[in-house]
Design a protein around this motif. Structure first.
Motif, PDB file in Angstrom:
ATOM      1  N   ARG A   1      -4.648   7.144  -0.214  1.00 44.61           N
ATOM      2  CA  ARG A   1      -3.962   5.948  -0.727  1.00 44.61           C
ATOM      3  C   ARG A   1      -4.204   5.779  -2.220  1.00 44.61           C
ATOM      4  O   ARG A   1      -4.018   4.692  -2.762  1.00 44.61           O
TER       5      ARG A   1
ATOM      6  N   VAL B   1      -5.056  10.803   5.114  1.00 44.23           N
ATOM      7  CA  VAL B   1      -4.307   9.746   4.437  1.00 44.23           C
ATOM      8  C   VAL B   1      -4.955   9.503   3.077  1.00 44.23           C
ATOM      9  O   VAL B   1      -6.146   9.231   3.010  1.00 44.23           O
TER      10      VAL B   1
ATOM     11  N   ARG C   1      -8.758   6.938   2.220  1.00 38.29           N
ATOM     12  CA  ARG C   1      -8.229   5.828   3.008  1.00 38.29           C
ATOM     13  C   ARG C   1      -8.510   4.479   2.365  1.00 38.29           C
ATOM     14  O   ARG C   1      -7.931   3.471   2.751  1.00 38.29           O
ATOM     15  N   ALA C   2      -9.438   4.460   1.408  1.00 35.72           N
ATOM     16  CA  ALA C   2      -9.854   3.177   0.844  1.00 35.72           C
ATOM     17  C   ALA C   2      -8.775   2.597  -0.059  1.00 35.72           C
ATOM     18  O   ALA C   2      -7.961   3.312  -0.631  1.00 35.72           O
ATOM     19  N   THR C   3      -8.792   1.279  -0.176  1.00 37.34           N
ATOM     20  CA  THR C   3      -7.833   0.613  -1.061  1.00 37.34           C
ATOM     21  C   THR C   3      -8.543  -0.267  -2.085  1.00 37.34           C
ATOM     22  O   THR C   3      -7.924  -1.134  -2.687  1.00 37.34           O
TER      23      THR C   3
ATOM     24  N   ILE D   1       0.850  -1.189   0.000  1.00 38.50           N
ATOM     25  CA  ILE D   1       0.000   0.000   0.000  1.00 38.50           C
ATOM     26  C   ILE D   1       0.883   1.236   0.000  1.00 38.50           C
ATOM     27  O   ILE D   1       1.840   1.320   0.769  1.00 38.50           O
TER      28      ILE D   1
END
Lengths: 249, 670
Positions: B83, B81, B130-132, B69
């Motif tokens: 990502r 954050v 923040r999600a991936t 990540i």
């Protein structure tokens, strides 16, 4: 001397495994008496008592769920900050970044739902069995306290994700507490640590959820099980439902 | 005891089966964890890099890419954050412009590289940082309020930090903010920073002296039918509502202000002389006539059918008495000038086929009362002042935070056809407010597609996102306006409608007035103020002829010569006259090196795009020419003169050459 033999005869092994596996009565009793976790358990149980229909294992399942909740909760505590808005961010971290984080969260949540459900069923089973009658009236009261603690844990845990659902559920819940006669407003203030659902409320609910209520529940469970041993469980050692025999708790 | 054994066996079997099931369940989570979505994207990216690798080093670099990540973490800003770069790995890499998303390089924007590290991605593009997973990151899930912003509106995010009216290099939001103000949005809606907004809509007192009920009715029916440039939107008024409003406006007392007392009809006036004055004064620098004009002032094509002769004469004599906030300067017309000018305008600019005037109109008092209520209820008082009604009532909902409103909180009314997104809602709400609910008061605006996009962009920028103060770029407060007598003259002649002083004023001229003293010669300036000559024939917005008297022109020229001096511009470039070798070298540079003749004319040779250089020396100081050549875009980015990176010595010689050919015989002395 084989490796296995040397291992099983070593001092360390014998300190951990003091009794063998031979199924004699004496060995069984020693096994239970020597084990700190099992000494609440009976050394010997009638096979009839183990039948599914007598308790449906509801108390045992509740205990196992409590164990799962404690374990998963401890792991969740490693990732969770009881602060605004980080608490919600931590939910996202669990979902998207932490290894098995979503599994951890889900198992905690579903076990919690299941525990409330099972504890209710347990209560119903005891009630319809008239198992609350003497000599087990004390344990009935202990059980009711455990139910309230379970509900308390469920409710305090609800706020911790700090999402809309949590926020409004607690806003509504504490407003209901406010309707209590005389002490209502004070009670709400005490619960929230203020007049609104905010950072203080989150911290209080966190402390209640992770420290006070679980400790109280663990102690309550210990007393509950101890009384089960002494007074009998649902079907009872006295063999008769609703025996009038008075036993001091 | 067979029974017991059997039941015990059954129990063991159950135990075994459930244990195996449990193990399988336990294995699902780690597997899901391992086969996360982004893993495939990262592998595809590594493969792509391998494919494109041109050197051994690049191959090794591609092979060394770990599956992990990646994120931009901004601990000082609410612990943000983002990502996005977990999948969008090519954003900060050059040369990936031609690959498909998610690996494409970020397009060139004023922000790049380090700025990405400072802001992250989500502040501009929205979505869930923040999600991936793709769906969650793009905010397509139900529980995320802020889905990815459509690319068409991405400039709205510039406006989250850039709070000024003009956002550099972002024309869409700049235009949107301009439209919000010029369309009068703040008249009805409370808007951050615009609580005390008062627009430039005219006062409505004394309307009976200015125009006719017939005209007001036509205007209220749909302003754009009268004038395509009307700032006022269409309020969708019914005929009886219009009658009531007219009755109300005609029941207001007449004006008694200064300069208005002379209102009366007159049939005298010299049409031809009036036409000459109209042209000389360059009214079409601002007012549109026959499609000419920059549109900054109302069009005049049908003014003769709108206003009364008496009002027009009074207005031309003293516009500021009618509209203190107007951009229209005070021309120094004589009484005869006004008479002739108005004769020309009343005859020339009429609407053909208009009905006869209805002079004998008496307002019905009950209708007038009804009209007063309407005037308040429909928000007229948000923009227009009139006696008896408090100005500045905001009848619409506040727009604070509108750009961050979750789609779930929007009222879509009857619009089942719209996609449930904020930009679609905003656009439909402005385009067809009555399609949501027939009783909505919001008027209809004459916007085209581009305007809608711009306005929605500007609205999406109205966010309640917490921005660290260090990142905020506030509107620069305008500096001190000119003071004293000069200030009064600047105000009377509305110099700031086109020119800039200390950051305030219009943007029509190429350099701020505060450099004027370093730019032009005093004698020329005085003459120019009295009678402006054409400098750039190609421009429509040329200096207007204000008929400034000599004494005032002289005073203003003195003031600018002494006060409006830019210290960076050399005052005396050639204290001892231009040396001949400099002229020679300059000539070569002019014709051969920089090709200036393609736009500028000397002795009738060359292009006519830029100013003609003969006689230029009488206007410009050589120091200015020298300074200008080294950066024509110093003050305005859209100046056409190319920046050729002319070094100092070349600029000196070029200035010398231009001085010599354009100002023969004139010494460069103070």
């Amino acid at each position: 001397m084989s490796m296995l033999q040397r291992l099983t005869e070593s001092r360390v092994w014998r300190a951990l495994v003091r009794q063998g596996v031979s199924a004699t009565n004496r060995n069984r009793i020693l096994l239970v008496m020597d084990n700190v976790f099992l000494h609440l358990h009976s050394a010997k149980t009638r096979s009839r008592n183990l039948e599914l229909s007598s308790t449906y294992f509801l108390g045992a399942i509740s205990l196992v769920l409590f164990g799962i909740l404690t374990l998963s909760g401890l792991l969740l505590m490693l990732y969770y900050h009881p602060s605004v808005p980080q608490a919600y961010h931590d939910m996202k971290e669990l979902q998207f970044v932490v290894s098995n984080g979503l599994f951890l969260r889900n198992i905690h949540r579903w076990s919690a739902h299941a525990m409330v459900f099972i504890v209710f069923l347990h209560l119903l089973r005891v009630f319809y069995h008239k198992a609350y009658l003497p000599p087990r009236e004390f344990n009935w009261v202990v059980g009711v306290i455990l139910l309230l603690l379970t509900l308390g844990l469920s409710y305090t845990g609800y706020l911790l994700p700090w999402d809309q659902l949590a926020f409004w559920a607690v806003a509504v819940g504490t407003n209901m507490a406010e309707a209590t006669p005389l002490i209502g407003p004070k009670l709400r203030y005490l619960l929230l640590g203020g007049n609104a659902v905010g950072e203080n409320a989150l911290l209080r609910f966190y402390v209640l959820h992770c420290a006070l209520l679980p400790l109280a529940l663990a102690m309550g469970v210990a007393v509950h099980l101890w009384r089960v041993r002494k007074d009998g469980g649902v079907q009872g050692s006295s063999g008769r439902y609703g025996s009038r025999r008075q036993v001091k708790p | 005891m067979l029974n017991e054994k059997e039941s015990s066996n059954r129990l063991w079997r159950w135990f075994g089966v459930s244990s195996v099931l449990f193990l399988v369940v336990m294995a699902i989570s780690p597997l899901k964890d391992y086969f996360r979505e982004y893993r495939d994207y990262q592998k595809a990216y590594a493969d792509l890099l391998l494919d494109r690798a041109g050197s051994r080093k690049e191959v090794e670099e591609a092979k060394a890419l770990a599956v992990e990540i990646r994120q931009i973490w901004i601990p000082d800003w609410n612990n943000r954050v983002d990502r996005c770069i977990t999948c969008h790995q090519g954003v900060d890499r050059q040369g990936m412009e031609d690959v498909a998303q998610p690996f494409r390089s970020h397009p060139d924007t004023p922000h790049s590289g380090d700025d990405f590290q400072a802001f992250g991605c989500v502040i501009c593009h929205r979505g869930q940082g923040r999600a991936t997973t793709v769906a969650d990151a793009h905010g397509d899930s139900e529980d995320w309020d802020s889905p990815l912003l459509p690319a068409a509106y991405v400039e709205s995010s510039c406006g989250i930090c850039h709070l000024g009216k003009v956002v550099p290099e972002a024309s869409m939001i700049t235009e949107g903010r301009r439209l919000l103000e010029s369309s009068g949005c703040f008249g009805c809606h409370d808007f951050p920073g615009q609580r005390d907004w008062i627009g430039t809509a005219p006062r409505l007192d004394g309307l009976a002296e200015k125009t006719t009920p017939r005209w007001v009715r036509a205007w209220l029916r749909r302003p754009a039918d009268w004038s395509a440039e009307a700032a006022m939107p269409d309020f969708r008024l019914a005929d009886d509502e219009i009658d009531a409003l007219v009755a109300f406006l005609w029941s207001r007392p007449p004006l008694n202000g200064p300069g208005v007392t002379g209102i009366g009809e007159s049939s005298q006036g010299d049409y031809d002389r009036g036409r000459k004055i109209f042209r000389e004064s360059r009214c079409i620098s601002c007012h549109t006539v026959d499609g000419k004009g920059n549109g900054s002032a109302p069009e005049l094509e049908k003014i003769g059918s709108k206003v009364s002769r008496g009002w027009l004469m009074a207005y031309l004599s003293d516009p500021h008495a009618f509209q203190p906030e107007t951009a229209m300067p005070q021309f120094q017309f004589t009484g005869n000038d006004v008479l002739d000018l108005s004769a020309y305008m009343m005859e020339e600019f009429i609407e053909f086929g208009a009905e006869a005037q209805d002079d004998a109109y008496k307002p019905d008092p009950r209708a007038a009362e009804e009209g007063q209520k309407l005037f308040v209820n429909r928000g007229c008082s948000g923009c227009h002042a009139v006696q008896g009604v408090e100005q500045g009532m905001r009848i619409g909902p506040a727009l604070t935070g509108i750009g961050g409103k979750p789609a779930g909180m929007l009222d879509f009314g009857k619009r089942d056809d719209l996609p449930r997104t904020l930009p679609d809602w905003l656009r439909a709400k402005i385009a067809e407010p009555d399609s949501f609910r027939p009783d909505l008061k919001m008027p209809r605006f004459e916007f085209d597609d581009k305007d809608f996009e711009a306005v929605v962009t500007a609205l999406l920028a109205v966010s309640d996102e917490e921005i660290p103060p260090a990142l905020l770029i506030r509107a620069e407060p305008p500096g001190e306006p000119p003071a004293g007598r000069f200030g009064r003259l600047v105000s009377r002649y509305r110099c700031l409608a086109c020119h800039q002083v200390n950051g305030a004023g219009g943007d029509i001229s190429t350099a701020p007035l505060t450099a004027e003293g370093s730019k032009v010669r005093r004698e020329w300036l005085e003459q120019y103020l009295m009678l402006p000559t054409t400098i750039r024939p190609l421009l429509t917005d040329r200096m207007i002829h204000l008929r400034i008297p000599q004494e005032e022109a002289s005073f203003m020229a003195d003031y600018m010569e002494n006060v409006y001096v830019d210290d960076a511009i050399p005052e005396l470039l050639f204290p001892d006259g231009v040396p001949p070798e400099s002229v020679e070298r300059g000539r070569k540079l002019f014709y051969e090196r920089y090709g200036c003749q393609s736009c500028h004319m000397i002795d009738n040779q060359g292009g006519y795009y830029g100013p003609i250089l003969n006689g230029l020396g009488a206007r410009l100081k050589p120091g200015w020419t020298f300074w200008w050549l080294q950066g024509p875009q110093r003050w305005r980015a859209d100046v056409r003169c190319p920046d050729q990176g002319i070094p100092t010595e070349d600029a000196t010689d070029l200035a010398g050459f231009i001085e010599a050919v354009s100002n023969p015989g004139m010494e460069d002395a103070p």
